[in-house]
Design a protein around this motif. Structure first.
Motif, PDB file in Angstrom:
ATOM      1  N   ALA A  17       0.831  -1.205   0.000  1.00 44.15           N
ATOM      2  CA  ALA A  17       0.000   0.000   0.000  1.00 44.15           C
ATOM      3  C   ALA A  17       0.862   1.249   0.000  1.00 44.15           C
ATOM      4  O   ALA A  17       0.556   2.237  -0.673  1.00 44.15           O
ATOM      5  N   ALA A  18       1.957   1.200   0.752  1.00 36.02           N
ATOM      6  CA  ALA A  18       2.834   2.367   0.808  1.00 36.02           C
ATOM      7  C   ALA A  18       3.484   2.628  -0.539  1.00 36.02           C
ATOM      8  O   ALA A  18       3.676   3.763  -0.942  1.00 36.02           O
ATOM      9  N   ALA A  19       3.864   1.557  -1.236  1.00 40.73           N
ATOM     10  CA  ALA A  19       4.485   1.730  -2.548  1.00 40.73           C
ATOM     11  C   ALA A  19       3.540   2.443  -3.498  1.00 40.73           C
ATOM     12  O   ALA A  19       3.941   3.303  -4.279  1.00 40.73           O
ATOM     13  N   LEU A  20       2.245   2.098  -3.431  1.00 39.97           N
ATOM     14  CA  LEU A  20       1.265   2.763  -4.282  1.00 39.97           C
ATOM     15  C   LEU A  20       1.135   4.233  -3.924  1.00 39.97           C
ATOM     16  O   LEU A  20       0.838   5.068  -4.769  1.00 39.97           O
ATOM     17  N   ALA A  21       1.344   4.555  -2.653  1.00 43.35           N
ATOM     18  CA  ALA A  21       1.221   5.943  -2.206  1.00 43.35           C
ATOM     19  C   ALA A  21       2.494   6.741  -2.428  1.00 43.35           C
ATOM     20  O   ALA A  21       2.565   7.907  -2.107  1.00 43.35           O
ATOM     21  N   GLY A  22       3.532   6.072  -2.947  1.00 41.54           N
ATOM     22  CA  GLY A  22       4.768   6.797  -3.239  1.00 41.54           C
ATOM     23  C   GLY A  22       5.733   6.838  -2.083  1.00 41.54           C
ATOM     24  O   GLY A  22       6.673   7.612  -2.069  1.00 41.54           O
ATOM     25  N   GLY A  23       5.548   5.999  -1.076  1.00 42.70           N
ATOM     26  CA  GLY A  23       6.474   5.989   0.050  1.00 42.70           C
ATOM     27  C   GLY A  23       6.662   4.584   0.552  1.00 42.70           C
ATOM     28  O   GLY A  23       5.858   3.699   0.297  1.00 42.70           O
ATOM     29  N   SER A  24       7.744   4.359   1.291  1.00 35.83           N
ATOM     30  CA  SER A  24       7.990   3.027   1.838  1.00 35.83           C
ATOM     31  C   SER A  24       7.396   2.934   3.221  1.00 35.83           C
ATOM     32  O   SER A  24       7.307   3.916   3.943  1.00 35.83           O
ATOM     33  N   LEU A  25       6.988   1.745   3.620  1.00 34.67           N
ATOM     34  CA  LEU A  25       6.338   1.574   4.907  1.00 34.67           C
ATOM     35  C   LEU A  25       6.737   0.225   5.473  1.00 34.67           C
ATOM     36  O   LEU A  25       6.742  -0.780   4.771  1.00 34.67           O
ATOM     37  N   LEU A  26       7.061   0.193   6.727  1.00 35.21           N
ATOM     38  CA  LEU A  26       7.438  -1.044   7.400  1.00 35.21           C
ATOM     39  C   LEU A  26       6.645  -1.156   8.677  1.00 35.21           C
ATOM     40  O   LEU A  26       6.125  -0.186   9.199  1.00 35.21           O
ATOM     41  N   LEU A  27       6.615  -2.345   9.224  1.00 38.03           N
ATOM     42  CA  LEU A  27       5.948  -2.546  10.493  1.00 38.03           C
ATOM     43  C   LEU A  27       7.005  -2.892  11.514  1.00 38.03           C
ATOM     44  O   LEU A  27       7.788  -3.813  11.321  1.00 38.03           O
ATOM     45  N   GLY A  28       7.013  -2.176  12.624  1.00 41.94           N
ATOM     46  CA  GLY A  28       8.118  -2.322  13.546  1.00 41.94           C
ATOM     47  C   GLY A  28       7.827  -3.126  14.783  1.00 41.94           C
ATOM     48  O   GLY A  28       8.385  -2.863  15.830  1.00 41.94           O
ATOM     49  N   CYS A  29       6.962  -4.105  14.761  1.00 45.81           N
ATOM     50  CA  CYS A  29       6.689  -4.864  15.967  1.00 45.81           C
ATOM     51  C   CYS A  29       7.542  -6.111  15.992  1.00 45.81           C
ATOM     52  O   CYS A  29       7.885  -6.685  14.971  1.00 45.81           O
ATOM     53  N   ALA A  30       7.881  -6.559  17.172  1.00 44.16           N
ATOM     54  CA  ALA A  30       8.729  -7.728  17.327  1.00 44.16           C
ATOM     55  C   ALA A  30       7.913  -8.989  17.126  1.00 44.16           C
ATOM     56  O   ALA A  30       6.717  -9.029  17.396  1.00 44.16           O
ATOM     57  N   PRO A  31       8.564 -10.066  16.627  1.00 44.00           N
ATOM     58  CA  PRO A  31       7.838 -11.316  16.449  1.00 44.00           C
ATOM     59  C   PRO A  31       7.471 -11.926  17.788  1.00 44.00           C
ATOM     60  O   PRO A  31       8.066 -11.627  18.817  1.00 44.00           O
ATOM     61  N   GLY A  32       6.497 -12.788  17.766  1.00 42.99           N
ATOM     62  CA  GLY A  32       6.073 -13.449  18.989  1.00 42.99           C
ATOM     63  C   GLY A  32       4.581 -13.381  19.138  1.00 42.99           C
ATOM     64  O   GLY A  32       3.893 -12.627  18.460  1.00 42.99           O
ATOM     65  N   ALA A  33       4.048 -14.140  20.038  1.00 40.73           N
ATOM     66  CA  ALA A  33       2.601 -14.205  20.229  1.00 40.73           C
ATOM     67  C   ALA A  33       2.063 -12.886  20.738  1.00 40.73           C
ATOM     68  O   ALA A  33       2.640 -12.249  21.606  1.00 40.73           O
ATOM     69  N   ARG A  34       0.936 -12.464  20.194  1.00 42.58           N
ATOM     70  CA  ARG A  34       0.298 -11.225  20.633  1.00 42.58           C
ATOM     71  C   ARG A  34      -0.473 -11.465  21.924  1.00 42.58           C
ATOM     72  O   ARG A  34      -1.027 -12.532  22.157  1.00 42.58           O
ATOM     73  N   ASP A  35      -0.542 -10.408  22.740  1.00 39.55           N
ATOM     74  CA  ASP A  35      -1.376 -10.483  23.927  1.00 39.55           C
ATOM     75  C   ASP A  35      -2.837 -10.409  23.502  1.00 39.55           C
ATOM     76  O   ASP A  35      -3.162  -9.936  22.416  1.00 39.55           O
ATOM     77  N   SER A  36      -3.723 -10.828  24.355  1.00 38.44           N
ATOM     78  CA  SER A  36      -5.148 -10.840  24.024  1.00 38.44           C
ATOM     79  C   SER A  36      -5.799  -9.486  24.243  1.00 38.44           C
ATOM     80  O   SER A  36      -6.992  -9.333  23.994  1.00 38.44           O
ATOM     81  N   GLY A  37      -5.046  -8.490  24.724  1.00 39.98           N
ATOM     82  CA  GLY A  37      -5.618  -7.184  25.025  1.00 39.98           C
ATOM     83  C   GLY A  37      -5.858  -6.354  23.788  1.00 39.98           C
ATOM     84  O   GLY A  37      -5.707  -6.785  22.644  1.00 39.98           O
ATOM     85  N   THR A  38      -6.225  -5.092  24.023  1.00 36.25           N
ATOM     86  CA  THR A  38      -6.532  -4.154  22.951  1.00 36.25           C
ATOM     87  C   THR A  38      -5.286  -3.840  22.122  1.00 36.25           C
ATOM     88  O   THR A  38      -4.220  -3.591  22.674  1.00 36.25           O
ATOM     89  N   GLU A  39      -5.435  -3.855  20.809  1.00 33.71           N
ATOM     90  CA  GLU A  39      -4.323  -3.513  19.925  1.00 33.71           C
ATOM     91  C   GLU A  39      -4.438  -2.052  19.515  1.00 33.71           C
ATOM     92  O   GLU A  39      -5.438  -1.636  18.922  1.00 33.71           O
ATOM     93  N   LEU A  40      -3.415  -1.259  19.840  1.00 29.01           N
ATOM     94  CA  LEU A  40      -3.383   0.158  19.502  1.00 29.01           C
ATOM     95  C   LEU A  40      -2.553   0.363  18.245  1.00 29.01           C
ATOM     96  O   LEU A  40      -1.464  -0.206  18.105  1.00 29.01           O
ATOM     97  N   ASN A  41      -3.049   1.179  17.342  1.00 22.43           N
ATOM     98  CA  ASN A  41      -2.329   1.494  16.116  1.00 22.43           C
ATOM     99  C   ASN A  41      -1.491   2.746  16.332  1.00 22.43           C
ATOM    100  O   ASN A  41      -2.019   3.810  16.663  1.00 22.43           O
ATOM    101  N   TYR A  42      -0.200   2.612  16.136  1.00 20.33           N
ATOM    102  CA  TYR A  42       0.748   3.694  16.404  1.00 20.33           C
ATOM    103  C   TYR A  42       1.580   3.932  15.138  1.00 20.33           C
ATOM    104  O   TYR A  42       2.334   3.070  14.714  1.00 20.33           O
ATOM    105  N   TRP A  43       1.410   5.120  14.546  1.00 21.74           N
ATOM    106  CA  TRP A  43       2.157   5.492  13.343  1.00 21.74           C
ATOM    107  C   TRP A  43       3.326   6.399  13.713  1.00 21.74           C
ATOM    108  O   TRP A  43       3.188   7.324  14.509  1.00 21.74           O
ATOM    109  N   HIS A  44       4.462   6.151  13.087  1.00 24.40           N
ATOM    110  CA  HIS A  44       5.578   7.085  13.240  1.00 24.40           C
ATOM    111  C   HIS A  44       6.502   6.988  12.038  1.00 24.40           C
ATOM    112  O   HIS A  44       6.287   6.181  11.124  1.00 24.40           O
ATOM    113  N   LEU A  45       7.532   7.825  12.034  1.00 20.73           N
ATOM    114  CA  LEU A  45       8.458   7.910  10.911  1.00 20.73           C
ATOM    115  C   LEU A  45       9.891   7.642  11.332  1.00 20.73           C
ATOM    116  O   LEU A  45      10.846   8.098  10.686  1.00 20.73           O
ATOM    117  N   MET A  46      10.057   6.861  12.401  1.00 17.41           N
ATOM    118  CA  MET A  46      11.388   6.566  12.917  1.00 17.41           C
ATOM    119  C   MET A  46      11.994   5.388  12.154  1.00 17.41           C
ATOM    120  O   MET A  46      11.459   4.278  12.186  1.00 17.41           O
TER     121      MET A  46
END
Length: 433
Positions: A17-46
């Motif tokens: 999707a990012a390539a179509l928008a003209g920019g690169s995009l990565l996901l920065g979460c570590a591998p491993g099982a997710r917790d069952s709690g609420t998932e918050l979406n956090y965008w940044h440019l780091m």
């Protein structure tokens, strides 16, 4: 499908999707099982080293198992990021939390693209106005409400090679430079030691670099740059000419090269071919990795008044069509926990905004970071106007009029006047939100 497979697939989807928008995009979460709690979406440019540190901070907060998990979406720095964030906010489908440079708040808060922070809820999680430098906190205000919470201040500073300084006999002089003449004298002595240049400063192809140095010296004269839509720009032309003439005098192919870019400047300094370097604190990790003998300090006050260009990474709440109270509460907790751990962020060179961290023994032991810890007390951000700020075209307007001055062929007064004329045209236009 395993958790790792799901993360990989999601990363592939977002990257496409990012390539179509003209920019690169990565996901920065570590591998491993997710917790069952609420998932918050956090965008940044780091990205790069900053991205690694931020991922570590988020992982540490996720490890608290506090009922939520933050998932990072990392987009390309600059226009791709800010354009996508604006579109998401305008459509009410924005992330729970995003990073925004403080210099961009004036272009987003007035148009309703951001939601204000609840000061009482912030305080409940240990984040209060008194925990931040006044100028840094004030930069997040618009119309009496707080629209951003600063993570850091990242200023333009002066690095110097301590071995060259000793050989040139200027170690004490570097600490006491208080005029353009004193700076020039030190740089000239260092040039005799290096045999190439006394100072490294790159700006070609990088309007932001040109602006950072100019604005630092311009503000050191006590001059202001006031930009109010519907009115003419309020500037001090004499102060601007004075600052530009000094920069021009440094770029004489002896003190500093007249035609260097940012990469050339850092490389030159790293190889001992200069004694001084004008650069952002974000250069610190590269310099430290080199193991060279260097130190850092605020850009010295050469024109009478302390001033330093800087920006801040800040947390913002993009506008959403519907807000879930529980998700919002978790978002506040996420921000508070990152702030309380931001001594790790200082490792990347940035000055944490959260003062309990800055005053901690752990931070004060960091060198050279703690040498420039006082800059937030007199920090100078870009003018508050919709067309300025990180990733905007504001600095390009400056460069297109002033680059020839830096190259030695342009007249400082004419170059600055061209910039002001461009500003006045923009100030006549309504904010496009």
């Amino acid at each position: 499908m395993t958790s790792s497979d799901r993360q990989f697939s999601r990363r592939r989807l977002l990257s496409g999707a990012a390539a179509l928008a003209g920019g690169s995009l990565l996901l920065g979460c570590a591998p491993g099982a997710r917790d069952s709690g609420t998932e918050l979406n956090y965008w940044h440019l780091m990205t790069g080293g900053d991205g690694i540190v931020m991922a570590g901070l988020v992982d540490a907060v996720n490890g608290l198992n506090a009922g939520f998990r933050a998932e990072q979406t990392v987009l390309a720095w600059g226009p791709p990021y800010y354009t996508k964030l604006a579109m998401a906010s305008a459509g009410g489908r924005a992330p729970d939390l995003a990073i925004m440079h403080a210099s961009r708040i004036a272009g987003y808060a007035p148009g309703g693209l951001l939601e204000p922070w609840d000061l009482d809820l912030l305080a409940e999680f240990g984040v209060r106005e008194s925990d931040f430098p006044p100028l840094v906190w004030q930069k997040g205000l618009y119309d009496g409400k707080l629209y951003s919470v600063a993570l850091d201040t990242h200023p333009f500073v002066l690095y110097y090679n301590t071995e060259h300084a000793t050989k040139a006999g200027v170690t004490d002089a570097i600490a006491t430079m208080d005029s353009p003449e004193a700076f020039t004298e030190v740089a000239t002595k260092l040039q005799k030691v290096t045999g190439k240049h006394g100072l490294s400063y790159g700006y070609l192809g990088d309007p932001s670099q040109m602006w950072r140095l100019f604005y630092t010296f311009y503000r050191q004269t006590g001059a202001e740059l006031k930009l109010v839509p519907g009115t003419k720009a309020e500037v001090d032309e004499a102060a601007a000419v004075k600052a530009l003439e000094f920069v021009q005098s440094l770029l004489n192919d002896t003190i500093a090269t007249r035609s260097g870019d940012g990469g050339t400047a850092v490389s030159e300094f790293l190889h001992g071919e200069s004694g001084l370097l004008f650069g952002g604190v974000w250069e610190l990790p590269v310099l430290k990795d080199s193991k060279m003998a260097f130190d850092a300090m605020p850009i010295p006050t050469l024109f009478g008044q302390q001033a330093a260009y800087a920006d801040s990474h800040t947390f913002v709440l993009p506008r959403q069509s519907k807000t879930d109270p529980d998700r919002r509460r978790y978002t506040y907790q996420l921000v508070a926990e990152i702030l309380k751990r931001s001594v790790k962020w200082a490792g990347a060179g940035h000055i944490p905004a959260y003062q309990p961290v800055v005053k901690s023994p752990e931070y004060l032991e960091l060198k050279p970071q703690s040498n420039y810890v006082g800059i937030p007390a007199y920090v100078n951000y870009d003018p508050d106007v919709w067309f300025s700020g990180a990733g905007s075209d504001f600095t390009s307007y400056f460069a297109e009029n002033v680059q020839n001055v830096y190259l030695g062929s342009g007249d400082p007064a004419a170059g600055f006047d061209g910039f002001v004329q461009r500003l006045n045209k923009l100030l006549d236009r309504p904010q496009p939100v």
